[in-house]
Design a protein around this motif. Structure first.
Motif, PDB file in Angstrom:
ATOM      1  N   VAL A 139       0.855  -1.185   0.000  1.00  0.00           N
ATOM      2  CA  VAL A 139       0.000   0.000   0.000  1.00  0.00           C
ATOM      3  C   VAL A 139       0.893   1.238   0.000  1.00  0.00           C
ATOM      4  CG1 VAL A 139      -0.174   0.076   2.516  1.00  0.00           C
ATOM      5  CG2 VAL A 139      -1.995   1.071   1.129  1.00  0.00           C
ATOM      6  N   GLN A 140       0.384   2.324  -0.549  1.00  0.00           N
ATOM      7  CA  GLN A 140       1.141   3.569  -0.544  1.00  0.00           C
ATOM      8  C   GLN A 140       1.041   4.262   0.811  1.00  0.00           C
ATOM      9  OE1 GLN A 140      -0.282   5.898  -3.886  1.00  0.00           O
ATOM     10  NE2 GLN A 140       1.402   5.155  -5.159  1.00  0.00           N
ATOM     11  N   SER A 141       2.025   5.078   1.097  1.00  0.00           N
ATOM     12  CA  SER A 141       2.016   5.844   2.335  1.00  0.00           C
ATOM     13  C   SER A 141       0.727   6.654   2.435  1.00  0.00           C
ATOM     14  CB  SER A 141       3.230   6.783   2.349  1.00  0.00           C
ATOM     15  OG  SER A 141       3.262   7.535   3.536  1.00  0.00           O
ATOM     16  N   GLY A 142       0.116   6.606   3.619  1.00  0.00           N
ATOM     17  CA  GLY A 142      -1.155   7.286   3.834  1.00  0.00           C
ATOM     18  C   GLY A 142      -2.367   6.405   3.602  1.00  0.00           C
ATOM     19  N   GLY A 143      -2.122   5.232   3.043  1.00  0.00           N
ATOM     20  CA  GLY A 143      -3.212   4.322   2.746  1.00  0.00           C
ATOM     21  C   GLY A 143      -3.631   3.488   3.943  1.00  0.00           C
ATOM     22  N   SER A 144      -4.541   2.540   3.679  1.00  0.00           N
ATOM     23  CA  SER A 144      -5.098   1.705   4.746  1.00  0.00           C
ATOM     24  C   SER A 144      -5.059   0.235   4.355  1.00  0.00           C
ATOM     25  CB  SER A 144      -6.549   2.098   5.029  1.00  0.00           C
ATOM     26  OG  SER A 144      -6.654   3.427   5.476  1.00  0.00           O
ATOM     27  N   LEU A 145      -4.983  -0.599   5.368  1.00  0.00           N
ATOM     28  CA  LEU A 145      -5.104  -2.045   5.213  1.00  0.00           C
ATOM     29  C   LEU A 145      -5.848  -2.588   6.415  1.00  0.00           C
ATOM     30  CD1 LEU A 145      -1.592  -3.346   4.010  1.00  0.00           C
ATOM     31  CD2 LEU A 145      -3.729  -3.414   2.718  1.00  0.00           C
ATOM     32  N   ARG A 146      -6.509  -3.702   6.220  1.00  0.00           N
ATOM     33  CA  ARG A 146      -7.176  -4.381   7.326  1.00  0.00           C
ATOM     34  C   ARG A 146      -6.660  -5.808   7.402  1.00  0.00           C
ATOM     35  NH1 ARG A 146     -13.069  -6.795   8.133  1.00  0.00           N
ATOM     36  NH2 ARG A 146     -13.481  -6.275  10.313  1.00  0.00           N
ATOM     37  N   LEU A 147      -6.033  -6.120   8.518  1.00  0.00           N
ATOM     38  CA  LEU A 147      -5.558  -7.477   8.747  1.00  0.00           C
ATOM     39  C   LEU A 147      -6.605  -8.275   9.520  1.00  0.00           C
ATOM     40  CD1 LEU A 147      -1.846  -6.869   9.852  1.00  0.00           C
ATOM     41  CD2 LEU A 147      -2.778  -7.129   7.548  1.00  0.00           C
ATOM     42  N   SER A 148      -6.699  -9.549   9.177  1.00  0.00           N
ATOM     43  CA  SER A 148      -7.606 -10.449   9.883  1.00  0.00           C
ATOM     44  C   SER A 148      -6.817 -11.615  10.460  1.00  0.00           C
ATOM     45  CB  SER A 148      -8.679 -10.985   8.943  1.00  0.00           C
ATOM     46  OG  SER A 148      -9.466  -9.939   8.423  1.00  0.00           O
ATOM     47  N   CYS A 149      -7.301 -12.138  11.573  1.00  0.00           N
ATOM     48  CA  CYS A 149      -6.690 -13.304  12.201  1.00  0.00           C
ATOM     49  C   CYS A 149      -7.810 -14.255  12.588  1.00  0.00           C
ATOM     50  CB  CYS A 149      -5.881 -12.891  13.424  1.00  0.00           C
ATOM     51  SG  CYS A 149      -5.134 -14.271  14.312  1.00  0.00           S
ATOM     52  N   GLN A 150      -7.764 -15.445  12.036  1.00  0.00           N
ATOM     53  CA  GLN A 150      -8.817 -16.428  12.274  1.00  0.00           C
ATOM     54  C   GLN A 150      -8.281 -17.590  13.098  1.00  0.00           C
ATOM     55  OE1 GLN A 150     -12.234 -16.286  11.116  1.00  0.00           O
ATOM     56  NE2 GLN A 150     -12.286 -17.858  12.712  1.00  0.00           N
ATOM     57  N   VAL A 151      -9.006 -17.933  14.152  1.00  0.00           N
ATOM     58  CA  VAL A 151      -8.653 -19.072  15.005  1.00  0.00           C
ATOM     59  C   VAL A 151      -9.619 -20.210  14.712  1.00  0.00           C
ATOM     60  CG1 VAL A 151      -8.316 -19.894  17.356  1.00  0.00           C
ATOM     61  CG2 VAL A 151      -7.841 -17.509  16.797  1.00  0.00           C
ATOM     62  N   SER A 152      -9.109 -21.418  14.572  1.00  0.00           N
ATOM     63  CA  SER A 152      -9.962 -22.573  14.355  1.00  0.00           C
ATOM     64  C   SER A 152      -9.525 -23.707  15.274  1.00  0.00           C
ATOM     65  CB  SER A 152      -9.898 -23.018  12.890  1.00  0.00           C
ATOM     66  OG  SER A 152      -8.584 -23.393  12.544  1.00  0.00           O
ATOM     67  N   GLY A 153     -10.438 -24.678  15.452  1.00  0.00           N
ATOM     68  CA  GLY A 153     -10.124 -25.810  16.308  1.00  0.00           C
ATOM     69  C   GLY A 153     -11.028 -25.855  17.519  1.00  0.00           C
TER      70      GLY A 153
END
Length: 121
Positions: A12-26
């Motif tokens: 992503v470019q500086s100033g931009g946004s991202l959304r990280l996800s973390c999924q737990v299973s089991g």
């Protein structure tokens, strides 16, 4: 067997946004806490943010006001909304989950493999 998997990294470019996800299973009793660490090349791993009991949050000073951590207990998932990204946010971001295997047991940490976040200037 408990598994933890991250997703959402990228370029992503500086100033931009991202959304990280973390999924737990089991199969397990409960999630005590979840959080994100990051490690940039040549630097020590640092805690970015964590969320305890799905409510209490903590952030590194460097991301306060820009990143927001949240958790969906029903989906066994955690998210990190990253806004106003800077080149210095570039790192491998790893998710951990502090899992209680059964009632009245000591929690165990499980880690995902990590996801790369690269912020270009």
């Amino acid at each position: 067997q408990v598994q933890v998997v991250e997703s959402g990294g990228g370029l992503v470019q500086s100033g931009g946004s991202l959304r990280l996800s973390c999924q737990v299973s089991g199969n397990f009793f409960s999630i005590v806490a979840m959080g994100w660490y990051r490690q940039a090349p040549g630097k020590q791993r640092e805690l970015v943010a964590n969320i305890i009991s799905g409510v209490s949050t903590n952030y590194a000073d460097s991301v306060k006001g820009r990143f927001t951590i949240s958790m969906d207990n029903a989906k066994k998932a955690m998210y990190l909304q990253m806004n106003s990204l800077k080149p210095e946010d570039t790192a491998v971001y790893s998710c951990y989950a502090d899992i209680q295997p059964a009632a009245r047991t000591v929690p165990v940490d499980y880690w995902g493999p990590g996801t790369q976040v690269t912020v270009s200037s």
